[in-house]
Design a protein around this motif. Sequence first.
Motif, PDB file in Angstrom:
ATOM      1  N   PRO A  40     -38.331  45.859  38.155  1.00 39.31           N
ATOM      2  CA  PRO A  40     -38.389  47.290  38.492  1.00 39.31           C
ATOM      3  C   PRO A  40     -38.719  48.132  37.263  1.00 39.31           C
ATOM      4  CG  PRO A  40     -36.122  46.498  38.500  1.00 39.31           C
ATOM      5  CD  PRO A  40     -36.983  45.296  38.298  1.00 39.31           C
ATOM      6  N   LEU A  41     -39.335  49.284  37.498  1.00 39.59           N
ATOM      7  CA  LEU A  41     -39.718  50.157  36.378  1.00 39.59           C
ATOM      8  C   LEU A  41     -38.706  51.283  36.164  1.00 39.59           C
ATOM      9  CD1 LEU A  41     -43.601  50.511  36.792  1.00 39.59           C
ATOM     10  CD2 LEU A  41     -42.255  48.660  35.777  1.00 39.59           C
ATOM     11  N   ARG A  42     -37.631  51.267  36.934  1.00 41.52           N
ATOM     12  CA  ARG A  42     -36.651  52.344  36.826  1.00 41.52           C
ATOM     13  C   ARG A  42     -36.165  52.495  35.384  1.00 41.52           C
ATOM     14  NH1 ARG A  42     -35.115  55.465  39.987  1.00 41.52           N
ATOM     15  NH2 ARG A  42     -36.088  54.311  41.696  1.00 41.52           N
ATOM     16  N   GLY A  43     -36.265  53.697  34.876  1.00 41.33           N
ATOM     17  CA  GLY A  43     -35.778  53.958  33.522  1.00 41.33           C
ATOM     18  C   GLY A  43     -36.776  53.619  32.423  1.00 41.33           C
ATOM     19  N   LEU A  44     -37.920  53.063  32.793  1.00 39.12           N
ATOM     20  CA  LEU A  44     -38.941  52.740  31.782  1.00 39.12           C
ATOM     21  C   LEU A  44     -39.416  54.027  31.111  1.00 39.12           C
ATOM     22  CD1 LEU A  44     -40.949  50.265  30.892  1.00 39.12           C
ATOM     23  CD2 LEU A  44     -42.593  51.576  32.230  1.00 39.12           C
ATOM     24  N   ARG A  45     -39.416  54.035  29.790  1.00 42.79           N
ATOM     25  CA  ARG A  45     -39.858  55.233  29.044  1.00 42.79           C
ATOM     26  C   ARG A  45     -41.308  55.053  28.611  1.00 42.79           C
ATOM     27  NH1 ARG A  45     -35.673  54.604  24.418  1.00 42.79           N
ATOM     28  NH2 ARG A  45     -36.555  52.538  24.733  1.00 42.79           N
ATOM     29  N   ALA A  52     -40.505  55.312  36.394  1.00 43.76           N
ATOM     30  CA  ALA A  52     -40.737  55.495  34.959  1.00 43.76           C
ATOM     31  C   ALA A  52     -40.604  56.971  34.602  1.00 43.76           C
ATOM     32  CB  ALA A  52     -42.133  55.001  34.592  1.00 43.76           C
ATOM     33  N   GLU A  53     -40.187  57.238  33.387  1.00 42.86           N
ATOM     34  CA  GLU A  53     -40.189  58.623  32.918  1.00 42.86           C
ATOM     35  C   GLU A  53     -41.209  58.754  31.792  1.00 42.86           C
ATOM     36  OE1 GLU A  53     -37.205  59.549  29.757  1.00 42.86           O
ATOM     37  OE2 GLU A  53     -35.885  58.490  31.168  1.00 42.86           O
ATOM     38  N   CYS A  54     -42.039  59.802  31.904  1.00 39.74           N
ATOM     39  CA  CYS A  54     -43.103  59.996  30.922  1.00 39.74           C
ATOM     40  C   CYS A  54     -42.715  61.121  29.967  1.00 39.74           C
ATOM     41  CB  CYS A  54     -44.409  60.356  31.624  1.00 39.74           C
ATOM     42  SG  CYS A  54     -45.018  59.044  32.690  1.00 39.74           S
ATOM     43  N   ARG A  55     -42.999  60.909  28.705  1.00 39.95           N
ATOM     44  CA  ARG A  55     -42.737  61.968  27.726  1.00 39.95           C
ATOM     45  C   ARG A  55     -43.886  62.021  26.718  1.00 39.95           C
ATOM     46  NH1 ARG A  55     -37.540  59.208  24.782  1.00 39.95           N
ATOM     47  NH2 ARG A  55     -36.854  59.000  26.928  1.00 39.95           N
ATOM     48  N   VAL A  95     -39.886  54.955  22.979  1.00 32.36           N
ATOM     49  CA  VAL A  95     -40.499  54.638  24.281  1.00 32.36           C
ATOM     50  C   VAL A  95     -40.719  53.132  24.395  1.00 32.36           C
ATOM     51  CG1 VAL A  95     -41.653  56.887  24.458  1.00 32.36           C
ATOM     52  CG2 VAL A  95     -42.893  54.934  23.473  1.00 32.36           C
ATOM     53  N   ASP A  96     -40.859  52.662  25.654  1.00 32.48           N
ATOM     54  CA  ASP A  96     -41.058  51.235  25.896  1.00 32.48           C
ATOM     55  C   ASP A  96     -42.533  50.868  25.978  1.00 32.48           C
ATOM     56  OD1 ASP A  96     -38.188  50.777  26.341  1.00 32.48           O
ATOM     57  OD2 ASP A  96     -38.521  52.005  28.130  1.00 32.48           O
ATOM     58  N   LEU A  97     -43.345  51.870  26.295  1.00 30.52           N
ATOM     59  CA  LEU A  97     -44.759  51.618  26.542  1.00 30.52           C
ATOM     60  C   LEU A  97     -45.510  52.905  26.256  1.00 30.52           C
ATOM     61  CD1 LEU A  97     -46.196  49.108  28.175  1.00 30.52           C
ATOM     62  CD2 LEU A  97     -46.560  50.864  29.895  1.00 30.52           C
TER      63      LEU A  97
END
Lengths: 94, 489
Positions: free
Chosen positions: B255-260, B292-295, B396-398
């Motif tokens: 799952p991508l939940r919480g992916l930064r 995912a959350e984008c910043r 960030v993760d990605l």
Amino acid sequence: MLNAAQIEALSRLARIQLDARETAALVTQLGEILNLVERMNAVATDGVEPLAHPLEIDSRRRADEITEQDQRANLQHGAPATEAGYYLVPRVIE
Amino acid sequence: MRSVFPATLKGLAAGLARGDFTSVDLTQHYLARIAALDPRLNSFISVYPERALAAAAGADAARARGANGPLLGIPYANKDIFCAAGTRTSCASRMLDSFIAPYDATVVERLTAAGMVMSGKTNMDEFAMGSSNETSYYGPTRNPWNLDCVPGGSSGGSAAAVAARLAPAATGTDTGGSIRLPAAFCGISGIKPTYGRVSRYGMIAFASSLDQGGPMALSAEDLALMLNAMCGFDGRDSTSAPRADEDFTRELDAPLRGLRIGLPREFFDAALDPAVGSCLEQALAVLRRLGAECREISLASTAYAIPAYYILSSAECSSNLSRYDGVRFGHRCADPANLEDLYTRSRAEGFGAEVKRRILVGTYALSAGYYAAYYAKAQRLRRLIKEDFQAAFADVDLIAGPTAPSVAFRLGQKAADPVQMYLSDIYTTAVNLAGLPAASIPAGFVNELPVGLQLIGNYFSEAKVLNVAHRFQGETDWHQHTPSWIGST
């Protein structure tokens, strides 16, 4: 930025013969490329250590043992000119 | 023989395992497609029907004896930069037009060991120097989505072949974007692994601190399957990463939940075509829906990646290509007057204009009096670029962004202007300078031409990059579109 004489000097260093038309085109093209490259000077890099390799790994060492077999015939198969296992080039010593 | 085969490696493997068709059926099918469609694309330099059918028969025989494997008996197209023993390996250069490789590249050896069947060698920019496939000695490859457009480069033949379903997957190499840019322009998936993942042994050198091989295919899942076969430590490559083998499919469904996800503001700049930008906005919305959350992040030094890249890659190229001297292999001029004439004329005749330009730029950058101003300066910038990425990956993760500033451009549009051509790689070269893994996956269309989404991971995080790409492809169908004229596969 580089004149024709400088391009010709570079071509001698790189061992690539250029004709007059190529040299003229390269004066313009290398000038434009070097203009692009000059953008680097906008950044101060004093005190920054040069990075030669992304992973900064040390060269691997191995035991000093023979691991390669003789492949001379295989590797010379595609050479332009060979004789008796040697590569042939124009006479160097008169 | 079936008329329709599954498109993906995953589907083909299942069909072969069930006995729906044989490797010989499949290989004949792709060879027939190459014969029928490639005259319009020019994506192959050499095709090897007999060799491929013999390998396919071997794979079928192995399967009959009980062998299995996710790639056993599946054809692939091999970029003509990887040596394959007994076949011409030209690097799309007149210099190597008659060069028959005396050995297999590690990549070829590994794909052969996995049971894959090499159908032929694909077109590319000469010595991988180009962003459009127009510098090939064998003429440009055309983009399957619009035959008047370039496929991107340098792995343009591989990308066009996969996009036109002339092969289900292909090899590529990426020195400054040469897997990702053509993948984006042709609407397929491609990944440049972390530097050191894929052996460079038998992969003809362009810029050795940047060159990295990788797979090109129709889905992230297929990239993972092929990467499993391509990667691995190789003692014959002095910069091979000493790491244990991994299964790159292991995180595909995570799952991508919480992916930064970091969005570099320098990648969404004035150079980006606004229509491409809005495709990417929609793609990022898909990733947000998946949790995912984008910043926004900043990679300030990457603005200088293009000049640093062209100095470092040209310097390395001028050194690497000094081996082409007309003596040991490759083109030799006729009737040399002396040794100097042999060198200078063989190289003048053997190399095309772009290769000559880069050798001369590299020679200049490395020459006495200019080394500090150019080469050392570029190496210092390289460290700043790497440090920018490292700082970003603390938060960030990605990192996500465009692969290219525009969709595919027209043949000839930039060919006469080297600097404009170089700027096609504005979002890709920083990744090579830092040595990071990055994928390009299809994310929409502008003017009926594909748009690529670039996903950049931290070192050795290919499994995470492919996880995000795979989940995105579970929610979208951009990767399943085909150009209308190529017919059903």
